[in-house]
Design a protein around this motif. Sequence first.
Motif, PDB file in Angstrom:
ATOM      1  N   PRO A 126       0.807  -1.229   0.000  1.00 21.66           N
ATOM      2  CA  PRO A 126       0.000   0.000   0.000  1.00 21.66           C
ATOM      3  C   PRO A 126       0.838   1.276   0.000  1.00 21.66           C
ATOM      4  N   THR A 127       2.147   1.160   0.295  1.00 23.72           N
ATOM      5  CA  THR A 127       2.991   2.363   0.270  1.00 23.72           C
ATOM      6  C   THR A 127       2.976   3.013  -1.109  1.00 23.72           C
ATOM      7  N   TYR A 128       2.836   2.173  -2.153  1.00 24.72           N
ATOM      8  CA  TYR A 128       2.711   2.742  -3.495  1.00 24.72           C
ATOM      9  C   TYR A 128       1.266   3.178  -3.674  1.00 24.72           C
ATOM     10  N   ALA A 129       0.994   4.413  -3.272  1.00 30.98           N
ATOM     11  CA  ALA A 129      -0.371   4.932  -3.375  1.00 30.98           C
ATOM     12  C   ALA A 129      -0.680   5.135  -4.860  1.00 30.98           C
ATOM     13  N   CYS A 130      -1.971   5.318  -5.130  1.00 32.71           N
ATOM     14  CA  CYS A 130      -2.433   5.428  -6.511  1.00 32.71           C
ATOM     15  C   CYS A 130      -1.700   6.530  -7.275  1.00 32.71           C
ATOM     16  N   ASP A 131      -1.549   7.729  -6.644  1.00 30.74           N
ATOM     17  CA  ASP A 131      -0.929   8.838  -7.391  1.00 30.74           C
ATOM     18  C   ASP A 131       0.550   8.565  -7.682  1.00 30.74           C
ATOM     19  N   VAL A 132       1.222   7.862  -6.750  1.00 30.40           N
ATOM     20  CA  VAL A 132       2.645   7.545  -6.968  1.00 30.40           C
ATOM     21  C   VAL A 132       2.775   6.634  -8.193  1.00 30.40           C
ATOM     22  N   LEU A 133       1.910   5.626  -8.249  1.00 35.67           N
ATOM     23  CA  LEU A 133       1.981   4.680  -9.373  1.00 35.67           C
ATOM     24  C   LEU A 133       1.588   5.359 -10.687  1.00 35.67           C
ATOM     25  N   CYS A 134       0.564   6.225 -10.627  1.00 38.51           N
ATOM     26  CA  CYS A 134       0.126   6.904 -11.864  1.00 38.51           C
ATOM     27  C   CYS A 134       1.257   7.752 -12.425  1.00 38.51           C
ATOM     28  N   ASN A 135       1.950   8.461 -11.524  1.00 40.20           N
ATOM     29  CA  ASN A 135       3.060   9.305 -11.932  1.00 40.20           C
ATOM     30  C   ASN A 135       4.143   8.472 -12.630  1.00 40.20           C
ATOM     31  N   LEU A 136       4.431   7.323 -12.020  1.00 44.05           N
ATOM     32  CA  LEU A 136       5.452   6.424 -12.569  1.00 44.05           C
ATOM     33  C   LEU A 136       5.027   5.882 -13.941  1.00 44.05           C
ATOM     34  N   ILE A 137       3.770   5.473 -14.035  1.00 46.41           N
ATOM     35  CA  ILE A 137       3.268   4.927 -15.314  1.00 46.41           C
ATOM     36  C   ILE A 137       3.413   5.982 -16.415  1.00 46.41           C
ATOM     37  N   LYS A 158     -11.736   2.109  -8.574  1.00 43.22           N
ATOM     38  CA  LYS A 158     -11.409   3.496  -8.931  1.00 43.22           C
ATOM     39  C   LYS A 158      -9.917   3.641  -9.238  1.00 43.22           C
ATOM     40  N   GLU A 159      -9.109   2.933  -8.454  1.00 43.50           N
ATOM     41  CA  GLU A 159      -7.655   2.993  -8.684  1.00 43.50           C
ATOM     42  C   GLU A 159      -7.298   2.345 -10.020  1.00 43.50           C
ATOM     43  N   TYR A 160      -7.940   1.200 -10.306  1.00 40.23           N
ATOM     44  CA  TYR A 160      -7.658   0.561 -11.593  1.00 40.23           C
ATOM     45  C   TYR A 160      -7.938   1.557 -12.737  1.00 40.23           C
ATOM     46  N   GLY A 161      -9.048   2.314 -12.594  1.00 43.34           N
ATOM     47  CA  GLY A 161      -9.403   3.302 -13.619  1.00 43.34           C
ATOM     48  C   GLY A 161      -8.317   4.356 -13.764  1.00 43.34           C
ATOM     49  N   ALA A 162      -7.758   4.784 -12.626  1.00 43.97           N
ATOM     50  CA  ALA A 162      -6.719   5.818 -12.665  1.00 43.97           C
ATOM     51  C   ALA A 162      -5.459   5.286 -13.371  1.00 43.97           C
ATOM     52  N   TYR A 163      -5.106   4.019 -13.130  1.00 44.97           N
ATOM     53  CA  TYR A 163      -3.917   3.447 -13.804  1.00 44.97           C
ATOM     54  C   TYR A 163      -4.137   3.398 -15.314  1.00 44.97           C
ATOM     55  N   LYS A 164      -5.370   3.092 -15.694  1.00 46.13           N
ATOM     56  CA  LYS A 164      -5.677   3.012 -17.129  1.00 46.13           C
ATOM     57  C   LYS A 164      -5.522   4.399 -17.744  1.00 46.13           C
ATOM     58  N   GLU A 165      -6.068   5.393 -17.045  1.00 49.73           N
ATOM     59  CA  GLU A 165      -5.963   6.763 -17.569  1.00 49.73           C
ATOM     60  C   GLU A 165      -4.522   7.238 -17.632  1.00 49.73           C
ATOM     61  N   ALA A 166      -3.711   6.779 -16.670  1.00 52.49           N
ATOM     62  CA  ALA A 166      -2.302   7.190 -16.658  1.00 52.49           C
ATOM     63  C   ALA A 166      -1.512   6.523 -17.786  1.00 52.49           C
ATOM     64  N   GLY A 167      -2.100   5.505 -18.414  1.00 52.28           N
ATOM     65  CA  GLY A 167      -1.430   4.920 -19.578  1.00 52.28           C
ATOM     66  C   GLY A 167      -1.072   3.448 -19.449  1.00 52.28           C
ATOM     67  N   ALA A 168      -1.441   2.800 -18.337  1.00 48.18           N
ATOM     68  CA  ALA A 168      -1.167   1.351 -18.241  1.00 48.18           C
ATOM     69  C   ALA A 168      -2.105   0.628 -19.207  1.00 48.18           C
ATOM     70  N   GLY A 169      -1.548  -0.273 -19.995  1.00 44.51           N
ATOM     71  CA  GLY A 169      -2.374  -0.979 -20.981  1.00 44.51           C
ATOM     72  C   GLY A 169      -2.806  -2.351 -20.494  1.00 44.51           C
ATOM     73  N   GLY A 170      -2.005  -2.948 -19.605  1.00 42.60           N
ATOM     74  CA  GLY A 170      -2.291  -4.312 -19.174  1.00 42.60           C
ATOM     75  C   GLY A 170      -2.308  -4.437 -17.666  1.00 42.60           C
ATOM     76  N   PHE A 171      -3.000  -5.458 -17.174  1.00 44.96           N
ATOM     77  CA  PHE A 171      -3.014  -5.734 -15.738  1.00 44.96           C
ATOM     78  C   PHE A 171      -3.074  -7.242 -15.550  1.00 44.96           C
ATOM     79  N   LEU A 172      -2.102  -7.753 -14.791  1.00 42.73           N
ATOM     80  CA  LEU A 172      -2.028  -9.197 -14.546  1.00 42.73           C
ATOM     81  C   LEU A 172      -2.482  -9.515 -13.124  1.00 42.73           C
ATOM     82  N   LEU A 173      -3.491 -10.358 -13.029  1.00 41.80           N
ATOM     83  CA  LEU A 173      -4.003 -10.763 -11.710  1.00 41.80           C
ATOM     84  C   LEU A 173      -4.437 -12.226 -11.836  1.00 41.80           C
ATOM     85  N   LYS A 174      -3.572 -13.134 -11.391  1.00 39.46           N
ATOM     86  CA  LYS A 174      -3.895 -14.554 -11.566  1.00 39.46           C
ATOM     87  C   LYS A 174      -5.020 -14.965 -10.606  1.00 39.46           C
TER      88      LYS A 174
END
Length: 367
Positions: A126-137, A158-174
């Motif tokens: 959880p230390t990687y908050a949504c905004d930190v990850l979006c910035n990185l993406i 909501k966070e998944y949506g933010a990652y998509k908007e930031a430009g992440a194209g894929g998400f892996l969740l087995k």
Amino acid sequence: MVNFASHIADAAQETRIRALIEKAASTSRLERDEILALLRANTGQAEGLFAAADQVRRRTVGDSIRLMGLLEFSNFCRRNCVYCGIRAENDRLERYRIPSDEMLRICERMRDLGVDAVLLQSGEDPTYACDVLCNLIEKIRKDVGLAVTLSIGERPGKEYGAYKEAGAGGFLLKHETADSSLYSKLHPGMSFFDRLNCLYELKKLGFEVGGGSMVGLPGQSLSSLADDAILLRSLEIDIATIGPFIPAQCTPLALEGERWRFRPAPVLSVSNKKETVAEFVLKLLALTRLLLPNVHLVANTALASLLPQGREIGLRAGANVLLPNFTPPKCKELFWVFDDRICTRETPEETIASIRKLADKLGRQVM
Ligand code: SAM
């Protein structure tokens, strides 16, 4: 004396397996009992299954091997999955987080080695908050120019949506296993249905969604492997990664494996030989290719760690994706999800060179 009845039964069985492989290759459809019959196929018959998956792979996704550079950026995890070495309660593991600027430099190294996509993986940290990850993406997309796939576990929609908007194209969740009661035992405090809901949400948001499972879990039945294939198909998974369960020291599942044999006569168990587990992994990979012809199918690190030729046999059984590991050496060792992971000493340059050599051997190209 020749046992004619047994010869006739064997011949009928051969014919049935060949017909099922043919059906799967031409229609991408199999009933559950048909999937089970193929999972039970003997070693010789399984060769036919792998060959059919290989042909479908060539027809659909072609001869290119797709690479996603793996960057394991944090081994902190709030979860306690009983099979996983980076579980929160493993207090014998040194923890790390790779700072953002170092992650960007690693991504540049990927790009310079011809890899155009990164798989950012971590425990549930959880230390990687949504905004930190979006910035990185955003930085990885715009400044480095790599496609980004995330593998960071369950987060609110909501966070998944933010990652998509930031430009992440894929998400892996087995989904790990389609047996919901086994899932609950393996994942204290988690729910199989929450996992599925995350996958539905990711699909809805338009991600290239990665799913998959482990093979050889104590207590796992053969019919639950059939359910794994059916679930991947019903989710219309875009990327599938299916690999062996490999025990990790200091985890309840490795320490208390015996206690986990709660099913009568499980087909797979911790005592199974590596080759047996690998054969079921390959059968499930091949079935996934046949049921989802256009899927991007990974020959994963666990398979390559189980057997030295794991990448090659995966690529021959329908897979078209490899994950060269770009995590810095010290951190790679500490991303101790299971014991004896391969490549802990190999540099990314060496890994890419050996993948290119393998591609040449198989008459395939590296993308
Ligand atoms: N936190 C992310 C998530 O929940 O998707 C990803 C990190 S998790 C460490 C990555 C994968 O490692 C899991 O999906 C699981 O399949 C695999 N894994 C963990 N322990 C394993 C083991 N003992 N054997 C094989 N695979 C294992």
